[in-house]
Scaffold this motif. Structure first.
Motif, PDB file in Angstrom:
ATOM      1  N   ILE A  35      33.818  33.679  45.688  1.00 27.87           N
ATOM      2  CA  ILE A  35      33.795  34.072  44.286  1.00 27.87           C
ATOM      3  C   ILE A  35      35.017  34.893  43.873  1.00 27.87           C
ATOM      4  O   ILE A  35      34.996  35.584  42.857  1.00 27.87           O
ATOM      5  N   GLY A  36      36.102  34.805  44.666  1.00 30.67           N
ATOM      6  CA  GLY A  36      37.333  35.482  44.299  1.00 30.67           C
ATOM      7  C   GLY A  36      37.998  36.153  45.484  1.00 30.67           C
ATOM      8  O   GLY A  36      37.457  36.141  46.601  1.00 30.67           O
ATOM      9  N   TYR A  37      39.166  36.727  45.253  1.00 29.58           N
ATOM     10  CA  TYR A  37      39.880  37.437  46.315  1.00 29.58           C
ATOM     11  C   TYR A  37      40.845  38.450  45.720  1.00 29.58           C
ATOM     12  O   TYR A  37      41.182  38.402  44.539  1.00 29.58           O
ATOM     13  N   VAL A  38      41.250  39.372  46.561  1.00 33.65           N
ATOM     14  CA  VAL A  38      42.325  40.311  46.246  1.00 33.65           C
ATOM     15  C   VAL A  38      43.373  40.176  47.353  1.00 33.65           C
ATOM     16  O   VAL A  38      43.066  39.736  48.462  1.00 33.65           O
ATOM     17  N   ILE A  44      41.767  39.199  50.945  1.00 34.77           N
ATOM     18  CA  ILE A  44      40.388  39.591  51.228  1.00 34.77           C
ATOM     19  C   ILE A  44      39.518  38.803  50.255  1.00 34.77           C
ATOM     20  O   ILE A  44      39.569  39.019  49.037  1.00 34.77           O
ATOM     21  N   ARG A  45      38.786  37.839  50.803  1.00 33.84           N
ATOM     22  CA  ARG A  45      37.918  36.974  49.986  1.00 33.84           C
ATOM     23  C   ARG A  45      36.511  37.546  49.938  1.00 33.84           C
ATOM     24  O   ARG A  45      36.020  38.081  50.926  1.00 33.84           O
ATOM     25  N   SER A  57      35.861  38.290  53.911  1.00 36.74           N
ATOM     26  CA  SER A  57      36.626  37.701  55.014  1.00 36.74           C
ATOM     27  C   SER A  57      38.103  37.975  54.755  1.00 36.74           C
ATOM     28  O   SER A  57      38.501  38.257  53.626  1.00 36.74           O
ATOM     29  N   TYR A  58      38.896  37.884  55.820  1.00 35.60           N
ATOM     30  CA  TYR A  58      40.300  38.282  55.769  1.00 35.60           C
ATOM     31  C   TYR A  58      41.176  37.172  56.335  1.00 35.60           C
ATOM     32  O   TYR A  58      40.810  36.526  57.317  1.00 35.60           O
TER      33      TYR A  58
END
Length: 188
Positions: free
Chosen positions: A182-185, A168-169, A116-117
């Motif tokens: 569980i994280g993102y960038v 961005i997840r 997702s964004y």
């Protein structure tokens, strides 16, 4: 590049290579380092570059404001492996005044996790939102599709360099737990 791992440690990482074929006056720097974390937990890793490009329209004084990007890594026994989303589209695009502009990071997850964004303010000193930052003005709208990742700028009203950031997840359905972030960038 000075890099903070999110567990209280940091490294100065030497540049492995430079790619000058990205575009006019644009280069891609590649840094690689392995780090071992002490155990399970949520870690916010980040880097800070002293200056952004000069004359970014929506960040007044941009050349004197650091470029800060962070990523969240979650280590948990609930999932055995996790690879961060990969962004295949370079973050450099050219638009045109009074024309629809669309950027998509072309993200995919090697583990098949859902993505997702979301738009976030650009960050600077200490990882705080830049006080002078504003989203680019549009004649109609400026949006980010949370499902597809399409950044839609309808339509730019001024020529120049602009900066935006998105997270961005990654989401995974964990048996017995359900859907879990569980994280993102961050793309900036």
């Amino acid at each position: 590049l000075e890099f903070w791992w999110g567990d209280g440690s940091r490294d100065t990482i030497p540049r492995l290579s430079i790619d000058f074929n990205v575009g006019p006056d644009i280069q891609r720097n590649i840094y690689v380092r392995t780090h071992v974390y002490p155990g399970t937990g949520s870690y916010i890793m980040y880097f800070l570059d002293e200056n952004r490009n000069a004359n970014v329209i929506n960040i007044p004084g941009s050349v004197n404001i650091p470029f800060y990007v962070q990523t969240q890594l979650i280590i948990s026994p609930a999932f055995l492996t996790n690879s961060s989303p990969q962004l295949l589209q370079p973050p450099i695009d050219d638009g045109a005044v009074n024309r629809l502009f669309i950027h998509n990071p072309n993200a995919y997850d090697p583990d098949g996790d859902s993505l997702s964004y979301e738009l976030v303010p650009c960050k600077g000193f200490g990882g705080s939102p830049i006080p002078t930052f504003f989203y680019p003005p549009a004649s109609t709208s400026f949006t980010l599709d949370a499902i597809t990742g399409d950044l839609i700028w309808d339509s730019p009203m001024q020529q120049g360099e602009f900066n935006v950031a998105m997270i961005i997840r990654e989401w995974r359905n964990i048996p017995g737990i359900g859907l879990l972030n569980i994280g993102y960038v961050t793309r900036d």
